[in-house]
Design a protein around this motif. Structure first.
Motif, PDB file in Angstrom:
ATOM      1  N   ASP A 129       0.855  -1.193   0.000  1.00 44.82           N
ATOM      2  CA  ASP A 129       0.000   0.000   0.000  1.00 44.82           C
ATOM      3  C   ASP A 129       0.891   1.242   0.000  1.00 44.82           C
ATOM      4  O   ASP A 129       1.660   1.474   0.938  1.00 44.82           O
ATOM      5  CB  ASP A 129      -0.880  -0.023   1.257  1.00 44.82           C
ATOM      6  CG  ASP A 129      -1.731   1.230   1.380  1.00 44.82           C
ATOM      7  OD1 ASP A 129      -1.652   2.113   0.500  1.00 44.82           O
ATOM      8  OD2 ASP A 129      -2.470   1.320   2.371  1.00 44.82           O
TER       9      ASP A 129
ATOM     10  N   ASP B 242       0.245   4.343   0.456  1.00 48.11           N
ATOM     11  CA  ASP B 242      -0.159   5.520   1.229  1.00 48.11           C
ATOM     12  C   ASP B 242       0.407   5.486   2.647  1.00 48.11           C
ATOM     13  O   ASP B 242      -0.308   5.310   3.626  1.00 48.11           O
ATOM     14  CB  ASP B 242      -1.685   5.645   1.251  1.00 48.11           C
ATOM     15  CG  ASP B 242      -2.110   6.990   1.829  1.00 48.11           C
ATOM     16  OD1 ASP B 242      -1.227   7.847   2.076  1.00 48.11           O
ATOM     17  OD2 ASP B 242      -3.314   7.193   2.037  1.00 48.11           O
TER      18      ASP B 242
ATOM     19  N   PHE C   9       1.399   7.871   4.434  1.00 41.93           N
ATOM     20  CA  PHE C   9       0.945   8.978   5.274  1.00 41.93           C
ATOM     21  C   PHE C   9      -0.295   8.606   6.090  1.00 41.93           C
ATOM     22  O   PHE C   9      -0.505   9.105   7.176  1.00 41.93           O
ATOM     23  CB  PHE C   9       0.706  10.235   4.441  1.00 41.93           C
ATOM     24  CG  PHE C   9       1.981  10.851   3.979  1.00 41.93           C
ATOM     25  CD1 PHE C   9       2.702  11.699   4.816  1.00 41.93           C
ATOM     26  CD2 PHE C   9       2.512  10.548   2.739  1.00 41.93           C
ATOM     27  CE1 PHE C   9       3.904  12.251   4.409  1.00 41.93           C
ATOM     28  CE2 PHE C   9       3.711  11.103   2.326  1.00 41.93           C
ATOM     29  CZ  PHE C   9       4.413  11.950   3.160  1.00 41.93           C
ATOM     30  N   ALA C  10      -1.099   7.695   5.542  1.00 40.02           N
ATOM     31  CA  ALA C  10      -2.305   7.275   6.265  1.00 40.02           C
ATOM     32  C   ALA C  10      -1.936   6.548   7.552  1.00 40.02           C
ATOM     33  O   ALA C  10      -2.763   6.423   8.445  1.00 40.02           O
ATOM     34  CB  ALA C  10      -3.154   6.374   5.371  1.00 40.02           C
ATOM     35  N   ARG C  11      -0.693   6.059   7.622  1.00 42.98           N
ATOM     36  CA  ARG C  11      -0.297   5.293   8.805  1.00 42.98           C
ATOM     37  C   ARG C  11       0.574   6.098   9.776  1.00 42.98           C
ATOM     38  O   ARG C  11       1.032   5.598  10.791  1.00 42.98           O
ATOM     39  CB  ARG C  11       0.402   4.004   8.357  1.00 42.98           C
ATOM     40  CG  ARG C  11      -0.572   3.084   7.610  1.00 42.98           C
ATOM     41  CD  ARG C  11       0.030   1.770   7.226  1.00 42.98           C
ATOM     42  NE  ARG C  11       1.039   1.879   6.185  1.00 42.98           N
ATOM     43  CZ  ARG C  11       0.814   1.837   4.873  1.00 42.98           C
ATOM     44  NH1 ARG C  11      -0.411   1.681   4.428  1.00 42.98           N
ATOM     45  NH2 ARG C  11       1.799   1.942   4.017  1.00 42.98           N
ATOM     46  N   TYR C  12       0.796   7.358   9.426  1.00 45.81           N
ATOM     47  CA  TYR C  12       1.475   8.306  10.312  1.00 45.81           C
ATOM     48  C   TYR C  12       0.856   8.374  11.702  1.00 45.81           C
ATOM     49  O   TYR C  12       1.539   8.399  12.710  1.00 45.81           O
ATOM     50  CB  TYR C  12       1.270   9.701   9.725  1.00 45.81           C
ATOM     51  CG  TYR C  12       2.483  10.434   9.251  1.00 45.81           C
ATOM     52  CD1 TYR C  12       3.544   9.774   8.659  1.00 45.81           C
ATOM     53  CD2 TYR C  12       2.540  11.821   9.365  1.00 45.81           C
ATOM     54  CE1 TYR C  12       4.629  10.489   8.194  1.00 45.81           C
ATOM     55  CE2 TYR C  12       3.617  12.525   8.900  1.00 45.81           C
ATOM     56  CZ  TYR C  12       4.657  11.864   8.318  1.00 45.81           C
ATOM     57  OH  TYR C  12       5.714  12.577   7.872  1.00 45.81           O
ATOM     58  N   GLU C  13      -0.468   8.506  11.719  1.00 44.80           N
ATOM     59  CA  GLU C  13      -1.121   8.885  12.974  1.00 44.80           C
ATOM     60  C   GLU C  13      -0.933   7.848  14.059  1.00 44.80           C
ATOM     61  O   GLU C  13      -0.673   8.184  15.199  1.00 44.80           O
ATOM     62  CB  GLU C  13      -2.602   9.183  12.751  1.00 44.80           C
ATOM     63  CG  GLU C  13      -2.766  10.435  11.933  1.00 44.80           C
ATOM     64  CD  GLU C  13      -4.179  10.975  11.943  1.00 44.80           C
ATOM     65  OE1 GLU C  13      -4.836  10.890  10.905  1.00 44.80           O
ATOM     66  OE2 GLU C  13      -4.600  11.467  13.015  1.00 44.80           O
ATOM     67  N   HIS C  14      -1.066   6.565  13.681  1.00 45.98           N
ATOM     68  CA  HIS C  14      -0.849   5.534  14.696  1.00 45.98           C
ATOM     69  C   HIS C  14       0.566   5.632  15.261  1.00 45.98           C
ATOM     70  O   HIS C  14       0.758   5.616  16.486  1.00 45.98           O
ATOM     71  CB  HIS C  14      -1.079   4.129  14.141  1.00 45.98           C
ATOM     72  CG  HIS C  14      -0.498   3.072  15.031  1.00 45.98           C
ATOM     73  ND1 HIS C  14      -1.098   2.676  16.205  1.00 45.98           N
ATOM     74  CD2 HIS C  14       0.688   2.399  14.979  1.00 45.98           C
ATOM     75  CE1 HIS C  14      -0.334   1.784  16.815  1.00 45.98           C
ATOM     76  NE2 HIS C  14       0.763   1.605  16.102  1.00 45.98           N
TER      77      HIS C  14
ATOM     78  N   GLY D 163       1.133  -1.406   7.846  1.00 47.15           N
ATOM     79  CA  GLY D 163      -0.089  -1.267   8.635  1.00 47.15           C
ATOM     80  C   GLY D 163      -0.226  -2.315   9.723  1.00 47.15           C
ATOM     81  O   GLY D 163      -1.172  -2.275  10.506  1.00 47.15           O
TER      82      GLY D 163
END
Lengths: 362, 362
Positions: free
Chosen positions: A300, A302, A304-309, A359
């Protein structure tokens, strides 16, 4: 990452990039588009620069010589750089200087490889003399027959004895034109499928005498070869603690990314100071343990989508992205964790790197 | 310095600069030339940005409101930012919220000032309500007569009681749109002629209860005003330890430059994380003592000629230049030293900053 250091030092960087969307070109104002194998592009790029240096080893040696002949301060110079470009030249030179290396020989045929294997035992490590990187250009062979395809490809090759190492170490040193040299602490590098996945600084449990010996070897190599700038010396540690030199790199290196947060002077600042002939910075670590884990591209793209965790899970972990398009297995960034407990710091770095890539929660 | 943090985070920065040779414009690829008071320039600049933020307080409040009305995510927003732009609005709001501040009043005439001085005692601190910076727009007056020129200039003014402070402190906090807040350790700031020359982190000898109280005040102000991004709260510490709020800034601030090397998360990274609504980073210090000293422009503009002494003298000191033209008294860079012994770390930072500015050995 060199730009981060250049900003603080007040050094104006210019970058030669093959395309405007390359990582470095995205964060530097003075971008010249051209290929590093095009001598005219190199000459135009170098005009007006106080010093010219590299973030890879692929500029042809002859082009580096031509720039120097035209008065450009190229650091490291061609006579040093060739040892990071041509593994056979490197082995010849290190052998002559008494630096411990694996047994090796140039091989041009199945018969040569067979002879080498019979003398030194199988498996044999077959290497492209030029151009290998991150496990590419390296083949571990159990027989000459197994290497038939590579041997017939026309690529210049050498054979090395397989070293039954306990672990891999790396020593990063810097050397300036005026002759100052410094060594960072010896680190352990952990490879998977020929790609570095983790660097532990300092190398856990390394006997201080063995560490000093490894640093001595790296500084000796830098001096013998006339390196200016950084030199990363990758080593195999044998049972009993002795080391042999595996590969050299003359630039900021993956094994030194931990220094951005983990040492008083980052390897990128150090490289700039060295190639500009400024006094070198302190290589002292700022924490008992630093662990760097590479973020390898996953399925995947993306990230950046997993930055927050990652950021919420561990407010102390530092994330670095390289602005590269995500491709499976490609180094697209790294994370660094600092602390006092080795197992805890390793787990933190691994958790962040794996989560950003895939992820998964590990 | 924000670009250094943006590179690691993989955040693409765009900068609005009045001229291409401004500091930030020299190290960022996507530069838009325009003035921060030109609404059309601001609109064109903001088009396509995920978030817009500031490195000074001089964008007119109405322009910030207009951008927000057009759907731009401006952080901090106008309703918060006005408190860093208008000292009278700030005092009114903080007073209403019960935050300790000096006595103050708007003044429009010598009679107003005289009345204020008679009530609160002389000297009185006269301030421009808007636009002051680094000691400009602040006058310490022993009488109303002394302020006649300023009072007649048409500038909107306020008077504040002179606070007999023991020292100046600053608390840097960050707050994100989703409401997370963090506070860096309380620091001591040392001013000379209204300009900050030194920051000591943490503030030496500060009672833990007083430190916690100061951090609580800063986080309360951030919440009350709806700040997103960084908030620097400058405070006076009174005999006995009580603090009153002096000034506010809503951006990376000079009192937080020590965090680049001295904290797990630099204030620049923290500001980006906050305005992008990412989880905030750890504000923990990485060494017992960090001292930042500003490099003020001296008579000789060639600071680079003095690099070598500073770097050779102290390989652990970190130098930051801002790419600004050298003018006497102007902040052109800073240095940071880390360590364990306060007196030694202060001396190291001072030596480097003074030598870079003047060539003197102190």
């Amino acid at each position: 990452m060199t730009q981060q250091a250049a900003i603080a030092l007040g050094v104006d960087l210019r970058v030669l990039a093959a395309a405007p969307d390359e990582s470095a070109a995205r964060v530097i104002r003075d971008v010249r588009i051209g290929h590093h194998t095009d001598l005219d592009a190199l000459r135009a790029f170098a005009a007006g620069c106080d010093a010219v240096t590299f973030d890879h080893e692929h500029v042809p040696t002859g082009h580096v010589e031509a720039l120097a002949a035209a008065g450009v301060a190229v650091r490291p110079g061609a006579a040093a750089l060739v040892h990071a470009q041509d593994k056979a030249v490197m082995r010849e030179r290190l052998g002559a200087a008494g630096v411990p290396c694996p047994a090796w020989a140039r091989v041009a045929s199945a018969a040569d490889l067979k002879e080498f294997g019979e003398e030194h035992g199988w498996p044999v490590v077959l290497k492209a003399v030029r151009g290998g990187y991150d496990g590419r250009g390296v083949w571990v062979c159990d027989s000459a027959e197994q290497a038939a395809e590579v041997l017939g490809s026309g690529v210049e090759l050498m054979a090395e004895a397989f070293v039954p190492f306990e672990r891999e170490l790396a020593v990063l040193v810097a050397r300036s034109p005026h002759g100052q040299g410094v060594s960072y602490p010896v680190v352990e590098t952990v490879q998977r499928d020929g790609i570095c996945v983790e660097v532990i600084a300092p190398a856990p449990g390394l006997d201080p005498e063995h560490a000093a010996r490894a640093q001595h070897i790296a500084l000796k190599v830098a001096t013998e070869l006339g390196v200016t700038g950084l030199l990363a010396v990758e080593m195999f540690q044998l049972p009993g603690g002795r080391v042999v030199v595996n590969e050299l790199a003359m630039r900021p290196h993956n094994s030194g990314h931990w220094t951005i947060e983990g040492a008083r002077t980052s390897q990128f600042e150090q490289h700039l100071r060295a190639v500009l002939d400024l006094p070198l910075g302190s290589p002292s670590p700022v924490a008992p343990v630093a662990v760097m884990a590479n973020v390898l591209g996953g399925a995947d793209p993306d990230v950046f989508a997993r930055y927050e965790h990652v950021m919420a899970h561990d407010p102390g972990v530092k994330v670095h992205f390289y602005g590269k398009e995500v491709r499976p297995g490609r180094k697209i960034g790294h994370v660094t964790a600092l602390g006092t407990d080795l197992a805890e710091v390793r787990a933190r770095a691994r958790h962040a790197a794996v989560h950003l890539a895939t992820g998964e929660y590990v």
